[in-house]
Write a protein that holds these residues in place. Sequence first.
Motif, PDB file in Angstrom:
ATOM      1  N   PHE A   1      31.940  51.708  46.865  1.00  0.00           N
ATOM      2  CA  PHE A   1      32.776  52.771  46.327  1.00  0.00           C
ATOM      3  C   PHE A   1      32.882  52.489  44.852  1.00  0.00           C
ATOM      4  N   ARG A   2      33.029  53.921  44.410  1.00  0.00           N
ATOM      5  CA  ARG A   2      33.086  53.745  42.793  1.00  0.00           C
ATOM      6  C   ARG A   2      34.074  54.892  42.539  1.00  0.00           C
ATOM      7  N   LEU A   3      34.807  54.394  41.391  1.00  0.00           N
ATOM      8  CA  LEU A   3      35.813  55.158  40.790  1.00  0.00           C
ATOM      9  C   LEU A   3      35.996  55.000  39.392  1.00  0.00           C
ATOM     10  N   HIS A   4      36.595  56.012  38.920  1.00  0.00           N
ATOM     11  CA  HIS A   4      36.996  55.691  37.385  1.00  0.00           C
ATOM     12  C   HIS A   4      38.336  56.137  36.833  1.00  0.00           C
ATOM     13  N   THR A   5      38.538  55.514  35.656  1.00  0.00           N
ATOM     14  CA  THR A   5      40.180  55.725  35.100  1.00  0.00           C
ATOM     15  C   THR A   5      40.017  55.533  33.789  1.00  0.00           C
ATOM     16  N   GLY A   6      40.919  56.550  33.296  1.00  0.00           N
ATOM     17  CA  GLY A   6      41.104  56.412  31.765  1.00  0.00           C
ATOM     18  C   GLY A   6      41.330  55.108  31.284  1.00  0.00           C
ATOM     19  N   HIS A   7      40.498  54.772  30.105  1.00  0.00           N
ATOM     20  CA  HIS A   7      40.529  53.344  29.701  1.00  0.00           C
ATOM     21  C   HIS A   7      42.087  52.896  29.209  1.00  0.00           C
ATOM     22  N   ARG A   8      42.941  53.756  28.848  1.00  0.00           N
ATOM     23  CA  ARG A   8      44.320  53.420  28.523  1.00  0.00           C
ATOM     24  C   ARG A   8      45.276  53.426  29.846  1.00  0.00           C
ATOM     25  N   ASN A   9      44.917  53.686  31.109  1.00  0.00           N
ATOM     26  CA  ASN A   9      45.794  53.703  32.195  1.00  0.00           C
ATOM     27  C   ASN A   9      45.857  52.084  32.795  1.00  0.00           C
ATOM     28  N   GLU A  10      46.741  51.633  32.164  1.00  0.00           N
ATOM     29  CA  GLU A  10      47.015  50.275  32.611  1.00  0.00           C
ATOM     30  C   GLU A  10      47.481  50.084  34.217  1.00  0.00           C
ATOM     31  N   GLY A  11      48.429  50.996  34.607  1.00  0.00           N
ATOM     32  CA  GLY A  11      48.701  51.150  35.991  1.00  0.00           C
ATOM     33  C   GLY A  11      47.543  51.323  36.806  1.00  0.00           C
ATOM     34  N   ASN A  12      46.746  52.361  36.693  1.00  0.00           N
ATOM     35  CA  ASN A  12      45.496  52.371  37.451  1.00  0.00           C
ATOM     36  C   ASN A  12      44.614  51.319  37.554  1.00  0.00           C
ATOM     37  N   LEU A  13      44.418  50.801  36.346  1.00  0.00           N
ATOM     38  CA  LEU A  13      43.392  49.545  36.351  1.00  0.00           C
ATOM     39  C   LEU A  13      43.914  48.206  37.195  1.00  0.00           C
ATOM     40  N   ARG A  14      45.246  48.278  37.265  1.00  0.00           N
ATOM     41  CA  ARG A  14      46.049  47.066  37.721  1.00  0.00           C
ATOM     42  C   ARG A  14      45.870  47.299  39.259  1.00  0.00           C
ATOM     43  N   LEU A  15      46.030  48.447  39.708  1.00  0.00           N
ATOM     44  CA  LEU A  15      45.823  48.693  41.312  1.00  0.00           C
ATOM     45  C   LEU A  15      44.599  48.551  41.731  1.00  0.00           C
ATOM     46  N   TYR A  16      43.477  49.199  40.961  1.00  0.00           N
ATOM     47  CA  TYR A  16      42.123  49.179  41.433  1.00  0.00           C
ATOM     48  C   TYR A  16      41.559  47.669  41.414  1.00  0.00           C
ATOM     49  N   ARG A  17      42.200  46.918  40.299  1.00  0.00           N
ATOM     50  CA  ARG A  17      41.736  45.693  40.605  1.00  0.00           C
ATOM     51  C   ARG A  17      42.295  44.643  41.479  1.00  0.00           C
ATOM     52  N   LYS A  18      43.655  44.960  41.873  1.00  0.00           N
ATOM     53  CA  LYS A  18      44.399  44.508  42.902  1.00  0.00           C
ATOM     54  C   LYS A  18      43.614  44.587  44.147  1.00  0.00           C
ATOM     55  N   VAL A  19      43.028  45.738  44.245  1.00  0.00           N
ATOM     56  CA  VAL A  19      42.548  46.047  45.691  1.00  0.00           C
ATOM     57  C   VAL A  19      41.005  45.722  45.647  1.00  0.00           C
ATOM     58  N   GLY A  20      40.481  45.130  44.803  1.00  0.00           N
ATOM     59  CA  GLY A  20      39.192  44.496  44.742  1.00  0.00           C
ATOM     60  C   GLY A  20      37.999  45.264  43.968  1.00  0.00           C
ATOM     61  N   TYR A  21      38.455  46.175  43.182  1.00  0.00           N
ATOM     62  CA  TYR A  21      37.241  46.893  42.388  1.00  0.00           C
ATOM     63  C   TYR A  21      37.217  45.955  41.220  1.00  0.00           C
ATOM     64  N   GLU A  22      35.880  46.190  40.775  1.00  0.00           N
ATOM     65  CA  GLU A  22      35.579  45.410  39.335  1.00  0.00           C
ATOM     66  C   GLU A  22      34.953  46.347  38.422  1.00  0.00           C
ATOM     67  N   THR A  23      35.229  46.099  37.230  1.00  0.00           N
ATOM     68  CA  THR A  23      34.559  46.924  36.228  1.00  0.00           C
ATOM     69  C   THR A  23      33.131  46.838  36.012  1.00  0.00           C
TER      70      THR A  23
END
Length: 165
Positions: A117-139
């Motif tokens: 699975f691949r997704l992207h989010t704006g580099h300033r969106n800390e809320g999205n980054l936090r959610l995605y990392r919490k559910v197993g996504y890595e940069t």
Amino acid sequence: MGMSVTISAATEQDAEQIFRLQYLCFQREAALYGNYRIDPLVQTLDSVREEVTRDCVFVARLGDEVVGSVRGSVTEDGAAAIGKLCVHPRLQGHGIGARLLRAAESALAGQHGAKRFRLHTGHRNEGNLRLYRKVGYETVGTSQGADGIPMIVLEKPAGAYAATA
């Protein structure tokens, strides 16, 4: 008595509610960058209708109201591109986004053969980054959106979808 939020595949009848919800939810993202021409804000209703019929689209419902949505499709390299995850601002922080991700990941892996699975989010969106990392996504990298916004690209293997939420 309160109602619970349910997650289900979107239907063509949901397109207009998804369109309106997307416009509402992505205002905050646009404000982060001072750019109100980001893709979710300029997408047409016809384009949303097309995605609902063509792609893997899930919605969160509270009664008859669509309060969240997510889209995904499998790309040529076997990855599932997941995007436009949004949850109504009044319901954010209650796990609905993670539930939507889990539904999309499950369908994309199980029914469409996605390998990752691949997704992207704006580099300033800390809320999205936090959610995605919490559910197993890595940069895995960065990119630039067509609208000029710097994006963080995140991935996780398809076998990890059951761990989300």
